[in-house]
Scaffold this active site. Structure first.
Site, mmCIF file in Angstrom:
data_model
loop_
_atom_site.group_PDB
_atom_site.id
_atom_site.type_symbol
_atom_site.label_atom_id
_atom_site.label_comp_id
_atom_site.label_asym_id
_atom_site.label_seq_id
_atom_site.Cartn_x
_atom_site.Cartn_y
_atom_site.Cartn_z
ATOM 1 N N SER A 1 0.746 -1.089 0.151
ATOM 2 C CA SER A 1 -0.028 0.122 -0.015
ATOM 3 C C SER A 1 0.601 1.351 -0.065
ATOM 4 O O SER A 1 0.444 2.348 -0.243
ATOM 5 C CB SER A 1 -0.907 -0.011 1.195
ATOM 6 O OG SER A 1 -0.194 -0.157 2.266
ATOM 7 N N GLU B 1 -7.668 16.460 9.971
ATOM 8 C CA GLU B 1 -8.444 16.613 10.981
ATOM 9 C C GLU B 1 -9.966 16.472 10.661
ATOM 10 O O GLU B 1 -10.160 16.281 9.524
ATOM 11 C CB GLU B 1 -8.595 18.302 11.280
ATOM 12 C CG GLU B 1 -7.320 18.995 11.721
ATOM 13 C CD GLU B 1 -6.927 18.535 13.102
ATOM 14 O OE1 GLU B 1 -7.977 18.376 13.836
ATOM 15 O OE2 GLU B 1 -5.616 18.242 13.502
ATOM 16 N N HIS C 1 0.530 5.145 5.884
ATOM 17 C CA HIS C 1 0.408 5.741 4.503
ATOM 18 C C HIS C 1 0.575 7.242 4.409
ATOM 19 O O HIS C 1 0.394 7.971 5.366
ATOM 20 C CB HIS C 1 -1.272 5.217 4.080
ATOM 21 C CG HIS C 1 -1.408 3.783 4.537
ATOM 22 N ND1 HIS C 1 -2.197 3.416 5.350
ATOM 23 C CD2 HIS C 1 -0.938 2.753 3.710
ATOM 24 C CE1 HIS C 1 -2.217 1.798 5.267
ATOM 25 N NE2 HIS C 1 -1.403 1.695 4.141
#
Length: 236
Positions: free
Chosen positions: A20, A189, A205
């Site tokens: 990933s 956020e 990631h």
């Protein structure tokens, strides 16, 4: 003007096998991104990048699902196969993915190397990119145990070009520190992005800016590893 008069302009395909942290993402995951999405930007148009990296795969499961076989059916003489695994090889509780650094991890990685070489393509080992992992004092930590060392050992044994992305990314994260690395990783956020309405704090990631930085480190590694046919095609 045939291509034969200008053999150096023949197209080279760079295949990426990985997890990933390397893979492409659709816009529904944005701004999540893998470094494989941006590496082509550094090259002229004689380089084609085929990103076969897939989230959640280990060196073992990538092979079990026929993904390596599919690359080896297409890869040609003079092409490159970049190989970055480790994140999911570490999953001890998942026998379909887990490999042991000095035995099975190395033996699966050998299949990528031998497969590429059988087709006269050039394998390149890339140690797993670091996670965002700091001590309370803000010192960047190693998060991949013995896997990077095992991969480096294999590279020496098999005389394979090697990019130590573990060390390069750790150096970058140390330089940026705990706060600024939140702009590299997928930290958002609540309400900041419609794809992550509740926000996200992901230390594995990357978001776009981070994936571009990691791609830059890989290119730095290409230059240091003296991969001449690739270096010649980097944009000036």
């Amino acid at each position: 003007m045939s291509n034969n008069e200008y053999p150096h302009k023949n197209r080279i395909t760079v295949y990426l096998a990985g997890d990933s942290t390397v893979s492409d993402y659709s816009s529904s995951f944005a701004p999540r991104a893998g470094w494989g999405q941006f590496i082509h930007r550094y090259f002229d148009d004689t380089i084609v990048v085929k990103n076969a990296a897939t989230p959640g795969r280990s060196s073992k499961s990538f092979i079990a699902e026929g993904r390596l076989e599919s690359i080896l059916k297409q890869i040609k003489k003079g092409d490159y196969l970049f190989i970055q695994f480790g994140h999911n090889d570490e999953k001890k509780n998942d026998p379909s993915r887990y490999t042991e650094p000095y035995s099975t991890y190395k033996s699966y990685l050998k299949q990528y190397i031998d497969g590429a070489r059988a087709k006269q393509a050039i394998p390149v080992l890339v140690t797993p990119v670091e996670r965002r992992n700091f001590t309370n004092e803000g010192r960047a930590l190693n998060s991949h145990g013995e896997y990077p060392t095992a991969m480096k050992e294999l590279g020496m044994e098999k005389h394979v070009p090697m990019i130590d992305l573990t060390a390069k990314s750790k150096g970058l994260f140390q330089e940026l520190g705990p706060d600024r690395t939140k702009d590299v990783f997928l930290w958002l956020e609540p309400g900041e992005n419609k794809n992550y309405p509740n926000g996200v704090q992901d230390n594995t990631h990357f978001q776009v800016a981070g994936a571009k930085e990691i791609a830059r480190l890989v290119v730095e590694g290409i230059k240091e590893s003296n991969l001449v046919t690739l270096q010649d095609r980097l944009k000036k």
